[in-house]
Design an enzyme around this catalytic site. Structure first.
Site, PDB file in Angstrom:
ATOM      1  N   LYS A 269      35.271  38.199  41.418  1.00  0.00           N
ATOM      2  CA  LYS A 269      35.584  38.914  42.663  1.00  0.00           C
ATOM      3  C   LYS A 269      34.925  38.217  43.844  1.00  0.00           C
ATOM      4  CE  LYS A 269      35.765  43.567  40.571  1.00  0.00           C
ATOM      5  NZ  LYS A 269      37.154  43.953  40.878  1.00  0.00           N
ATOM      6  N   ARG A 343      40.820  48.182  31.176  1.00  0.00           N
ATOM      7  CA  ARG A 343      41.867  48.564  30.231  1.00  0.00           C
ATOM      8  C   ARG A 343      41.644  47.947  28.854  1.00  0.00           C
ATOM      9  NH1 ARG A 343      46.342  46.364  34.281  1.00  0.00           N
ATOM     10  NH2 ARG A 343      44.723  47.109  35.691  1.00  0.00           N
TER      11      ARG A 343
HETATM   12  N1  BES Z   1      36.676  47.947  38.557  1.00  0.00           N
HETATM   13  C1  BES Z   1      37.864  47.453  39.128  1.00  0.00           C
HETATM   14  C2  BES Z   1      38.614  48.505  39.946  1.00  0.00           C
HETATM   15  C3  BES Z   1      37.938  49.010  41.186  1.00  0.00           C
HETATM   16  C4  BES Z   1      38.264  48.499  42.425  1.00  0.00           C
HETATM   17  C5  BES Z   1      37.029  50.049  41.132  1.00  0.00           C
HETATM   18  C6  BES Z   1      37.680  48.997  43.567  1.00  0.00           C
HETATM   19  C7  BES Z   1      36.426  50.549  42.258  1.00  0.00           C
HETATM   20  C8  BES Z   1      36.757  50.033  43.489  1.00  0.00           C
HETATM   21  C9  BES Z   1      38.791  46.946  38.042  1.00  0.00           C
HETATM   22  O1  BES Z   1      38.186  46.452  36.896  1.00  0.00           O
HETATM   23  C10 BES Z   1      39.575  45.813  38.600  1.00  0.00           C
HETATM   24  O2  BES Z   1      38.995  44.827  38.928  1.00  0.00           O
HETATM   25  N2  BES Z   1      40.884  46.000  38.696  1.00  0.00           N
HETATM   26  C11 BES Z   1      41.752  45.008  39.224  1.00  0.00           C
HETATM   27  C12 BES Z   1      42.978  44.967  38.357  1.00  0.00           C
HETATM   28  C13 BES Z   1      43.887  43.816  38.641  1.00  0.00           C
HETATM   29  C14 BES Z   1      43.213  42.500  38.252  1.00  0.00           C
HETATM   30  C15 BES Z   1      45.168  43.993  37.840  1.00  0.00           C
HETATM   31  C16 BES Z   1      42.130  45.405  40.646  1.00  0.00           C
HETATM   32  O3  BES Z   1      42.255  46.593  40.920  1.00  0.00           O
HETATM   33  O4  BES Z   1      42.240  44.523  41.476  1.00  0.00           O
HETATM   34 MG    MG Z   2      37.678  44.400  37.075  1.00  0.00          MG
END
Ligand code: BES
Ligand code: MG
Ligand code: ZN
Length: 489
Positions: A269, A343
């Site tokens: 990230k 997931r």
């Molecule tokens: N933990 C994140 C989701 C999240 C985002 C939680 C903002 C709290 C605040 C999750 O693991 C994630 O990174 N999801 C990705 C999924 C994508 C790669 C399909 C996302 O939401 O960008």
């Molecule tokens: Mg994630």
């Protein structure tokens, strides 16, 4: 210390009194309080509008050192949530004034057109939750929580609703436990530590506790979970908490996402998206806290909490985009984005729970997708379920507790997006859009025909700015929601 009090304000001395006031109607039966409000409203600065406050010191007619009047606005706008907020603000105000205790005055249920115990519950909740501070990591403690909060009610109410105080405060302690876990920095809640904190408390409450360590996860082939954990030096765990009351007939399973830190892994990230990722275990915290509360309350139904716990980190051992793993269910998953890790751990936990417990209902709760926050903002959770009745029950509990939920669609044709060229399924959708939906559809492939709902709490699990009864940080979203829901399932 919490108590329901029915005392004569003329006779019994109190330190600090907090009174809710409506702008357009008197909402109290007590004559002295009513006349005090009439007097206050003659002041230029206080009309009872929402947010207004005035403090009186040592009045002749009431034996209190301080009386805080707090405006709630017009009566037609008054509801359980504004009472929760009032009580939270009253407690916070006393904390800021460095007072040790408060007596909160209940309005007349009849005058606010609510039925007991609804206003009482709301006020107890706001007060308990507003009394929480997270200052473990501050050397200098500027404030302390109140030692004593009492609620001024009629003697009838004190007699009939004494048990509510215990049940509401137990549930709120659960919310606070979840908040503390979320606020704890990731260097102090590596999977092993995190599961131990939960296990220690759960055992004290006589929950049956089982922790799977890495060796056991490997031998049982939780390979999707292990793939999400692979990059971290800290080894994964899965903790299972069972609340097994005698003669329970059906089983409900709650599954909570426990990513103690989500760096994104090899799909790292960027700055700006990492800083709050210590909260990526909010689903796990909600499930653990709910089970602990249920045990304390001697809940009648069998409930099992299944909590997979990993840290998602990049390293030479980390999973790579394009890797394929065989999940616990036997289905193969192509990991095309290592940041879609939640997931991966959820499907193994869900498949395990379905096989082992054959639950009547399974609900998972997870900070799953940023796109759910795009869709619903930071205060509302997304509920995904093809069982409308279950979704509606969750939404109703959300209205009751003000842990708000919205029913989201799971259209069949969107499943196309999860087709993998090389494996049975891939862990991200092909399109940029609708990520909360493809996330939910991905999970749905692993529940079989179990009655199931998924709650995406990426938005409401964490608050950058506090509100009337929650400080900055973890909200504990889900605990009050589940405790209400489980009474009705
Ligand atoms: N933990 C994140 C989701 C999240 C985002 C939680 C903002 C709290 C605040 C999750 O693991 C994630 O990174 N999801 C990705 C999924 C994508 C790669 C399909 C996302 O939401 O960008
Ligand atoms: Mg994630
Ligand atoms: Zn995550």
């Amino acid at each position: 210390m919490l108590g329901l009090k029915s005392i004569d304000l003329k006779k019994v001395k109190t330190e600090t009194l907090a009174i809710p006031v409506c702008e357009d109607k008197n909402i109290h039966d007590d004559k002295i309080i009513s006349s005090l409000i009439t007097r206050a409203k003659k002041l230029e600065e206080f009309k009872g509008d929402s947010g207004e406050e005035v403090i009186f010191y040592s009045l002749p007619e009431i034996k209190a050192n301080r009386i805080i009047l707090m405006g709630l606005g017009k009566l037609e706008k008054l509801n359980a949530e504004s009472l929760r907020a009032f009580a939270g603000k009253a407690v916070k105000k006393c904390i800021n004034m460095k007072l040790p205790e408060v007596l909160i005055v209940l309005p007349s249920a009849k005058k606010i057109k609510m039925e007991m115990p609804l206003p009482l519950e709301a006020i107890i909740e706001g007060a308990c939750l507003g009394n929480h501070l997270f200052d473990k990591y501050k050397e200098e403690k500027k404030h302390v929580s109140l030692e004593k909060i009492d609620f001024l009610v009629t003697s009838d109410v004190a007699k009939s609703f004494g048990s509510i105080l215990k049940s509401i405060s137990t549930i709120c302690e659960g919310t606070i436990f979840a908040r503390d876990l979320i606020n704890t920095p990731s260097n102090d809640k590596k999977p092993e530590q995190f599961t131990k904190i939960i296990a220690d408390i759960a055992k004290k409450e006589n929950l049956k506790v089982k922790i799977f360590d890495e060796k056991e996860l490997k031998s049982k082939k939780f390979e999707a979970l292990l793939a999400a954990a692979a990059g971290s030096q800290s080894k994964p765990r899965m903790i299972v908490l069972e609340h097994n009351p005698e003669d329970a007939k059906k089983t409900i399973v709650l599954v909570g996402k426990g990513v103690t830190f989500d760096s994104g892994g090899i799909n790292l990230k960027p700055t700006g998206s990492l800083e709050e990722m210590k909260s990526d275990m909010s689903g796990a915290a909600a499930v653990a806290a709910t089970l602990i509360a249920l045990a304390k309350l001697k809940h009648k139904i069998r409930v099992v909490g299944v909590i997979p716990v990993v840290e998602n980190m990049p390293s030479g051992d980390a999973s790579r985009p394009g890797d394929i793993v065989r999940s616990y269910s036997g289905k193969t998953v192509e990991i095309l984005n290592t940041d879609a890790e939640g997931r991966l751990i959820l499907i193994d936990a869900i498949s395990y729970a379905v096989k082992k417990y054959k639950p009547e209902t399974l609900i998972d709760i997870a900070t799953l997708t940023g796109s759910c926050v795009v869709a619903l903002g930071e205060k509302i959770a997304g509920v995904f379920s093809s069982d409308d009745e279950l979704a509606q029950s969750i939404i109703r509990s959300g209205e009751k507790t003000y842990e708000r939920c919205w029913h989201m669609p799971m259209p069949d044709d969107y499943k196309e997006e999860l087709k993998s060229d090389f494996a049975d399924i891939k862990n991200i959708g092909s399109s940029r859009w609708g990520g909360a939906i493809t996330g939910a559809l991905f999970l749905s492939e692993f529940v079989g025909d179990t009655r199931w709902a998924h709650i995406d709490i990426a938005g409401p699990s964490y608050m950058k700015k506090g509100n009337a009864y929650c400080g900055v940080g973890g909200t504990g979203f889900g605990v009050r929601l589940f405790c209400d829901l489980l009474k009705k399932l």
